[in-house]
Design a protein around this motif. Sequence first.
Motif, PDB file in Angstrom:
ATOM      1  N   GLY A 167       0.783  -1.234   0.000  1.00  0.00           N
ATOM      2  CA  GLY A 167       0.000   0.000   0.000  1.00  0.00           C
ATOM      3  C   GLY A 167       0.806   1.270   0.000  1.00  0.00           C
ATOM      4  O   GLY A 167       0.247   2.367   0.155  1.00  0.00           O
ATOM      5  N   THR A 168       2.135   1.187  -0.181  1.00  0.00           N
ATOM      6  CA  THR A 168       2.970   2.391  -0.158  1.00  0.00           C
ATOM      7  C   THR A 168       2.534   3.403  -1.216  1.00  0.00           C
ATOM      8  O   THR A 168       2.595   4.617  -0.991  1.00  0.00           O
ATOM      9  N   PHE A 169       2.064   2.915  -2.352  1.00  0.00           N
ATOM     10  CA  PHE A 169       1.681   3.813  -3.448  1.00  0.00           C
ATOM     11  C   PHE A 169       0.180   3.708  -3.744  1.00  0.00           C
ATOM     12  O   PHE A 169      -0.250   3.883  -4.891  1.00  0.00           O
ATOM     13  N   ALA A 170      -0.572   3.468  -2.707  1.00  0.00           N
ATOM     14  CA  ALA A 170      -2.010   3.249  -2.896  1.00  0.00           C
ATOM     15  C   ALA A 170      -2.745   4.460  -3.442  1.00  0.00           C
ATOM     16  O   ALA A 170      -3.794   4.330  -4.058  1.00  0.00           O
ATOM     17  N   SER A 171      -2.192   5.674  -3.214  1.00  0.00           N
ATOM     18  CA  SER A 171      -2.873   6.905  -3.660  1.00  0.00           C
ATOM     19  C   SER A 171      -2.383   7.390  -5.015  1.00  0.00           C
ATOM     20  O   SER A 171      -2.851   8.420  -5.500  1.00  0.00           O
ATOM     21  N   GLN A 172      -1.451   6.662  -5.611  1.00  0.00           N
ATOM     22  CA  GLN A 172      -0.828   7.149  -6.847  1.00  0.00           C
ATOM     23  C   GLN A 172      -1.422   6.462  -8.087  1.00  0.00           C
ATOM     24  O   GLN A 172      -0.714   5.860  -8.893  1.00  0.00           O
ATOM     25  N   GLY A 173      -2.703   6.600  -8.245  1.00  0.00           N
ATOM     26  CA  GLY A 173      -3.378   5.994  -9.389  1.00  0.00           C
ATOM     27  C   GLY A 173      -2.985   6.591 -10.725  1.00  0.00           C
ATOM     28  O   GLY A 173      -3.194   5.975 -11.770  1.00  0.00           O
ATOM     29  N   ARG A 174      -2.374   7.801 -10.711  1.00  0.00           N
ATOM     30  CA  ARG A 174      -1.957   8.452 -11.958  1.00  0.00           C
ATOM     31  C   ARG A 174      -0.475   8.234 -12.264  1.00  0.00           C
ATOM     32  O   ARG A 174       0.004   8.650 -13.324  1.00  0.00           O
ATOM     33  N   LEU A 175       0.230   7.608 -11.363  1.00  0.00           N
ATOM     34  CA  LEU A 175       1.679   7.467 -11.508  1.00  0.00           C
ATOM     35  C   LEU A 175       2.030   6.659 -12.759  1.00  0.00           C
ATOM     36  O   LEU A 175       1.507   5.571 -12.967  1.00  0.00           O
ATOM     37  N   GLN A 176       2.955   7.222 -13.557  1.00  0.00           N
ATOM     38  CA  GLN A 176       3.375   6.551 -14.783  1.00  0.00           C
ATOM     39  C   GLN A 176       4.830   6.098 -14.740  1.00  0.00           C
ATOM     40  O   GLN A 176       5.206   5.177 -15.474  1.00  0.00           O
ATOM     41  N   TYR A 177       5.634   6.740 -13.894  1.00  0.00           N
ATOM     42  CA  TYR A 177       7.054   6.397 -13.823  1.00  0.00           C
ATOM     43  C   TYR A 177       7.470   6.288 -12.362  1.00  0.00           C
ATOM     44  O   TYR A 177       7.259   7.207 -11.570  1.00  0.00           O
TER      45      TYR A 177
END
Length: 478
Positions: A167-177
């Motif tokens: 869940g470290t990047f659970a809020s980064q639904g737009r992350l591409q890189y």
Amino acid sequence: MPDPQPAILIFMNLLQHPQVLDNNFRGLVNLLELHLDWNRIESMGSGTFQHLHELRVLSLRGNRIHQLSPRLFLKLAKLRFLDLSDNDLEHLDPEVFKDVQELRTFSCRRCNLRNMNPHIYSLLSNLAHLDLGENQFKYLDREEFRDLKKLMSLRLDGNHFPVVLEGTFASQGRLQYLNLARSQIAKVTNHAFDNLTSLLELDLSYNKLDRLEPITFQPLAPNLRSLLVSGNNIKVDDFLYVLQVTTRLKELAMADLDVKHGLPLGLLAHVETLKHMNLSGNGLNRFPFQLLIPVPGLVTLDLSRNKLHSLDEGSVAKMEFIPNVHLNDNPWACDLCHILPMLKSNASWKSSAVCSVPHQLRGRSIASLNAEQLSLCGSGLDYKEEGFAGLALTHKTQLGLIAAGSAVALLVITMAAVVAGLLYNKNHTAYYYTNEQKRKAAKAKDICNGFNAEKKVSIATIDEITKDPELEVLAETS
């Protein structure tokens, strides 16, 4: 008519004073970009840039700043890009960022940061690009980036956190890189990348990973195009299962994995869309051309820094359809046994292959050679030099096999002759004894017949005696 104001000001190694004052920028109200990189600046007071209302880009990279004054960026509401990299800051105060909440790009690379105050993230919630690489982060909180919902690229490479939690990047639904390279990561949990459904590029290179689970990559499968896992301890046979999930890859880097037992032929069977493949530094002494059959659209293949000393005809034929092939830093053996298929090829990548042996061709590009310049298998090659023990063994084996084959053939012929001789002697002896017995039996019969002849009494009449002179003599004698 007054001179128009510059849109961009660049001061690199020009400012002599260690302190920058607000008066330095009076009258530049329309300035859009200001670059103060590598100027030995040590301090700046609050409101130093308050006259630059239109400023969009500010770079302070490579100075000697240890602390940022509160409200340093006063009246820079339109600032979109801020670079503080290569300053020994150690700590960032949230008060510094109150006036630049519309930032889109923030970089503080090599700033010796050990952590980030979560309040900074909440102030900079509009960030799309964040670079915190090569700092001293030893731990990433499970909700570290929860306020950065607009992030499109995140660089955390070169830090020191051993695990990526679920869940470290659970809020980064737009992350591409996402770059997590060189961060001493030993484990990526099964759900560490949950919700990263937009991710296009993931860099996990040069960590301490010995295993990656296919379930970890399930959320990334729809869109992931680039996967870099070079320099880890993962087993290629196990990684094959990850590639069965990430089937839409266009770039795959598997360099420096020390593939001792070769590459499984089905490694790329599920990534038919692959365009760029990096297999450099893997200690490969042979390259199976069957590996390339599933990826007909390959554009780049990097086989540099391996232990290749030859390519067979199948590999050369496949590589002729790949525009960019890197073959440098391999110990190519330039003799008729090893590079003849390469020599016949018209591919431009031949120029990247440079001879290591024999000595007279060392440093020559294979593209510059012709068949007449090549010696026979191993003839005249100095394989005793460091790094060519295995190659020497190959050549000695090739020559040895011929000698050994001749020796074996001679041995077989000799043994056949010996066996034939033995069989002949046995048959001859049997024949001799058989005939000898027959001769003895015949002789015995003759003797016996003679003896019987001697014992037989002949009776002759007087007329027969007188007619036979020999009998007559005998009669007179008696």
